[in-house]
Design a protein around this motif. Structure first.
Motif, PDB file in Angstrom:
ATOM      1  N   GLU A 164       0.910   4.253  -2.740  1.00  0.00           N
ATOM      2  CA  GLU A 164       0.614   5.637  -2.361  1.00  0.00           C
ATOM      3  C   GLU A 164       1.737   6.588  -2.770  1.00  0.00           C
ATOM      4  O   GLU A 164       1.526   7.798  -2.870  1.00  0.00           O
ATOM      5  CB  GLU A 164       0.356   5.718  -0.861  1.00  0.00           C
ATOM      6  N   SER A 165       2.945   6.039  -3.010  1.00  0.00           N
ATOM      7  CA  SER A 165       4.046   6.882  -3.488  1.00  0.00           C
ATOM      8  C   SER A 165       3.890   7.213  -4.970  1.00  0.00           C
ATOM      9  O   SER A 165       4.590   8.089  -5.494  1.00  0.00           O
ATOM     10  CB  SER A 165       5.389   6.190  -3.252  1.00  0.00           C
ATOM     11  N   ARG A 166       2.985   6.519  -5.653  1.00  0.00           N
ATOM     12  CA  ARG A 166       2.795   6.728  -7.089  1.00  0.00           C
ATOM     13  C   ARG A 166       1.381   7.180  -7.448  1.00  0.00           C
ATOM     14  O   ARG A 166       1.109   7.457  -8.618  1.00  0.00           O
ATOM     15  CB  ARG A 166       3.097   5.427  -7.844  1.00  0.00           C
ATOM     16  N   TRP A 187      -1.430   0.325 -11.370  1.00  0.00           N
ATOM     17  CA  TRP A 187       0.002   0.621 -11.279  1.00  0.00           C
ATOM     18  C   TRP A 187       0.461   1.399 -12.524  1.00  0.00           C
ATOM     19  O   TRP A 187       0.278   0.938 -13.653  1.00  0.00           O
ATOM     20  CB  TRP A 187       0.799  -0.670 -11.151  1.00  0.00           C
ATOM     21  N   ARG A 224       0.842  -1.204   0.000  1.00  0.00           N
ATOM     22  CA  ARG A 224       0.000   0.000   0.000  1.00  0.00           C
ATOM     23  C   ARG A 224       0.877   1.255   0.000  1.00  0.00           C
ATOM     24  O   ARG A 224       0.581   2.228  -0.707  1.00  0.00           O
ATOM     25  CB  ARG A 224      -0.926  -0.012   1.205  1.00  0.00           C
ATOM     26  N   ALA A 225       1.959   1.228   0.785  1.00  0.00           N
ATOM     27  CA  ALA A 225       2.868   2.380   0.836  1.00  0.00           C
ATOM     28  C   ALA A 225       3.524   2.612  -0.527  1.00  0.00           C
ATOM     29  O   ALA A 225       3.690   3.758  -0.966  1.00  0.00           O
ATOM     30  CB  ALA A 225       3.928   2.168   1.913  1.00  0.00           C
ATOM     31  N   LEU A 226       3.908   1.531  -1.215  1.00  0.00           N
ATOM     32  CA  LEU A 226       4.473   1.650  -2.552  1.00  0.00           C
ATOM     33  C   LEU A 226       3.486   2.324  -3.497  1.00  0.00           C
ATOM     34  O   LEU A 226       3.837   3.207  -4.284  1.00  0.00           O
ATOM     35  CB  LEU A 226       4.833   0.274  -3.108  1.00  0.00           C
ATOM     36  N   ASP A 248      -2.421   9.153  -5.881  1.00  0.00           N
ATOM     37  CA  ASP A 248      -3.095   9.890  -4.821  1.00  0.00           C
ATOM     38  C   ASP A 248      -3.771   8.920  -3.845  1.00  0.00           C
ATOM     39  O   ASP A 248      -4.461   7.975  -4.255  1.00  0.00           O
ATOM     40  CB  ASP A 248      -4.143  10.819  -5.430  1.00  0.00           C
ATOM     41  N   GLU A 249      -3.569   9.166  -2.555  1.00  0.00           N
ATOM     42  CA  GLU A 249      -4.069   8.255  -1.524  1.00  0.00           C
ATOM     43  C   GLU A 249      -5.591   8.133  -1.557  1.00  0.00           C
ATOM     44  O   GLU A 249      -6.146   7.042  -1.405  1.00  0.00           O
ATOM     45  CB  GLU A 249      -3.610   8.758  -0.153  1.00  0.00           C
ATOM     46  N   GLU A 307       8.781  -3.512  -6.294  1.00  0.00           N
ATOM     47  CA  GLU A 307       8.521  -2.298  -7.071  1.00  0.00           C
ATOM     48  C   GLU A 307       9.149  -2.395  -8.463  1.00  0.00           C
ATOM     49  O   GLU A 307       8.517  -2.059  -9.476  1.00  0.00           O
ATOM     50  CB  GLU A 307       9.075  -1.082  -6.331  1.00  0.00           C
ATOM     51  N   ARG A 352      11.552  -2.980  -2.484  1.00  0.00           N
ATOM     52  CA  ARG A 352      12.227  -2.394  -3.644  1.00  0.00           C
ATOM     53  C   ARG A 352      12.268  -3.386  -4.803  1.00  0.00           C
ATOM     54  O   ARG A 352      12.109  -3.003  -5.970  1.00  0.00           O
ATOM     55  CB  ARG A 352      13.633  -1.942  -3.255  1.00  0.00           C
TER      56      ARG A 352
END
Length: 553
Positions: A62-64, A88, A58-60, A66-67, A121, A118
């Motif tokens: 949200e880095s790409r 994605w 989920r954190a990955l 909008d939450e 990703e 990583r």
């Protein structure tokens, strides 16, 4: 990775059991080692990937993205892996030569907790939508593709033209990617010798007793036992190794250490796992849980707990001392499969039963007892007993031929189960949630309630949840009703309009009822399922909580 991704896609979209079997058999034939072995391990839940957790994924994402948009997408899709696979960014960068399944498994196996996300990703950037979905299912371990571990073993048996019992007895001595197993199944090597101590022995199952078979049940041919409302287990101890298995061969030992500690024998017991619910004067003490069949309670005033009590112990990787104290378990044995090094399965049931009596007499009585025979002279005697058992923890009768060997599978005739007729209640649909796999686009999980409070101002309280019992066509009707009558949303859950003059009544069948402090209604249903959709019935005519409370009494 592509063959594995294609397999998962096909399995999700194939509803039939035989269709899923054909897909897995074809995969085993067409894909080489070790790829097919790792695919098998992933499907059966035997592949552990420790370096990646759902929160990291989920954190990955949200880095790409909008939450808030991710949250809306997840609410709509209902599955985190499928959501990420679909949204994605960077799909145009997909490579023609994606990483292999074995490469991904090896890389993650050697990765640290920081390196795992990583790696994932980077792979997500290289894979197409199907590949991303397969990768995310792999790393989270939540397949949800409609394939059980046993069905995958059946596919192996079909692939190698073997009996599934041979696969099951070998299984716990094998490790991914199962190259020796596939070599044997393809006729390139001898059958692997299982080095595992205390292996699982495939269980013998019963047939439902139907009217054409009533005449064959006679006391000179069959023994009758109560059918206890617990879970079927196999307790096996050998060469210092102790394992407790579910009926499908899953090792559940870590959830029940208080029973495993007392497995001080060499052999294999088949029986029912139950909770010993102490009387108020002896809190937390298992006592002697041997039931007096006439009273449905223990000789030392220890009551047998309901299935709801047992549920506090199920599906746990570990269990606290406090939970073990509140819900101590014991094994009610009804068969002996192995006595020391001697395999008793070929012996007649009556002979095995005599050996069982001697075997259990040497064990700790607070943890092991024997399911008593139920005397009968005529079939009418059995019918009366089935209709009025001495305990709420009994859900019917088991009928076993005295001369029957212990045969894996479900042979016709040796063992019958004669369960009580299910209870029926009319309830009102209150909440709905999206399903998983091929149902992820439908609201297919339904929470329902009954009326309580004053007659002129009633309110609904939830009493259960069900997600099967209806046809595919009825599912479409239910899904449309939910969408048309949604009044609130709570993440993936929708609250459905449910008022005395407006609501959908569901006829719910269930097999038991227990008191529950976790539910506002104070009751919990055992095995609820949708029996009928009562489009014809107004919501105010649904049942009241008092009806269920009377069933408890």
């Amino acid at each position: 990775m592509k063959p594995f991704a294609d397999l998962l896609d096909s399995l999700v979209l194939t509803p039939s059991r035989n269709g899923k079997l054909r897909l897995m058999v074809d995969h085993f034939r067409q894909v080489p080692d070790p790829e097919r072995g790792y695919a098998l391990a992933a499907i059966t839940g035997e592949l552990e990937v420790r370096s990646v957790k759902p929160a990291m994924l989920r954190a990955l994402m949200e880095s790409r993205m909008d939450e808030v948009l991710l949250g809306y997408s997840y609410d709509y899709v209902g599955d985190l892996a499928e959501t990420i696979a679909l949204v994605w960014p960077g799909a145009d960068a997909v490579e023609d030569d994606p990483p292999s399944l074995s490469h991904i498994v090896a890389a993650l196996d050697g990765a640290t907790r920081a390196e795992g996300p990583r790696l994932v990703e980077a792979w997500l950037d290289r894979l197409d939508s199907s590949g991303r979905y397969a990768l995310l299912k792999l790393v989270t371990g939540g397949m949800r593709i409609g394939v059980s571990s046993r069905l995958a073993k059946q596919a192996l048996a079909d692939f190698g033209e073997k009996d599934i019992a041979e696969i099951e007895e070998l299984w716990h001595g094998l490790r991914p990617p199962y190259e020796a197993l596939f070599a044997w199944l393809e006729g390139r090597a001898e059958k692997p010798r299982s080095a595992a101590a205390a292996p699982f022995r495939p269980v013998m199952l019963s047939q439902p007793l139907e009217e054409p078979d009533y005449g064959r049940i006679a006391p000179e041919d069959y023994a009758a036992e109560w059918k206890w409302d617990g879970i079927r287990v196999q307790a096996t101890a050998e060469r210092g190794v102790r394992r407790l298995y579910s009926r499908t061969g899953d090792d559940i030992s870590t959830a029940f250490p208080d029973l495993v500690d007392f497995m001080t024998f060499e052999g294999s017991l088949d029986g029912e796992l139950l909770v010993a619910r102490p009387s108020p004067g002896t809190p937390g003490t298992p006592g002697k849980p041997a039931l007096d069949a006439r009273k449905g309670r223990a000789e030392d005033d220890i009551l047998v707990g309901t299935f709801s009590d047992l549920q506090q112990r199920l599906n746990r990787k570990s269990v606290s001392a406090a939970v073990m104290k509140r819900h101590p378990v014991f094994l009610r044995a009804y068969d002996l499969l192995q006595d020391g090094a001697e395999d008793l399965r070929p012996l007649p049931f009556l002979e095995r039963r005599k050996r069982l009596d001697r075997f259990v007499s040497a064990l700790e009585p607070t943890r092991f007892d024997i399911s008593p025979f139920v005397p009968f002279e005529t079939f009418d005697d059995l019918s009366r007993l089935r209709g009025s058992p001495p305990s709420a923890v009994i859900e019917g009768l088991m009928l076993k031929r005295l001369d029957s060997a212990y045969v894996p599978g479900r042979p016709k005739g040796p063992w019958f189960k004669w369960k009580q007729d299910p209870h029926l209640v009319d309830a009102v649909l209150m909440y709905a949630q999206r399903g998983h796999g091929k149902r992820s686009s439908f609201y297919s999980d339904y929470t329902f309630g009954v009326w309580t409070g004053p007659q002129d101002q009633p309110e609904l309280v939830p009493v259960g949840k069900a997600y099967f019992g209806f046809t595919d066509e009825e599912l479409k009707q239910l899904d449309k009703y939910v969408r048309d009558n949604t009044i609130e949303r709570f993440g993936p859950v929708r609250s459905v309009r449910a008022e005395p003059d407006h609501g959908l009544v569901l006829e719910v069948a269930f097999e038991g009822l227990a008191r529950s402090t976790r539910h506002k209604s104070g009751v919990a249903m055992r095995f609820p399922r949708i029996s009928r959709l009562r489009w014809d019935k107004p919501a105010f005519e649904a049942d009241r909580l008092e009806t269920l409370q009377a069933m408890l009494e």
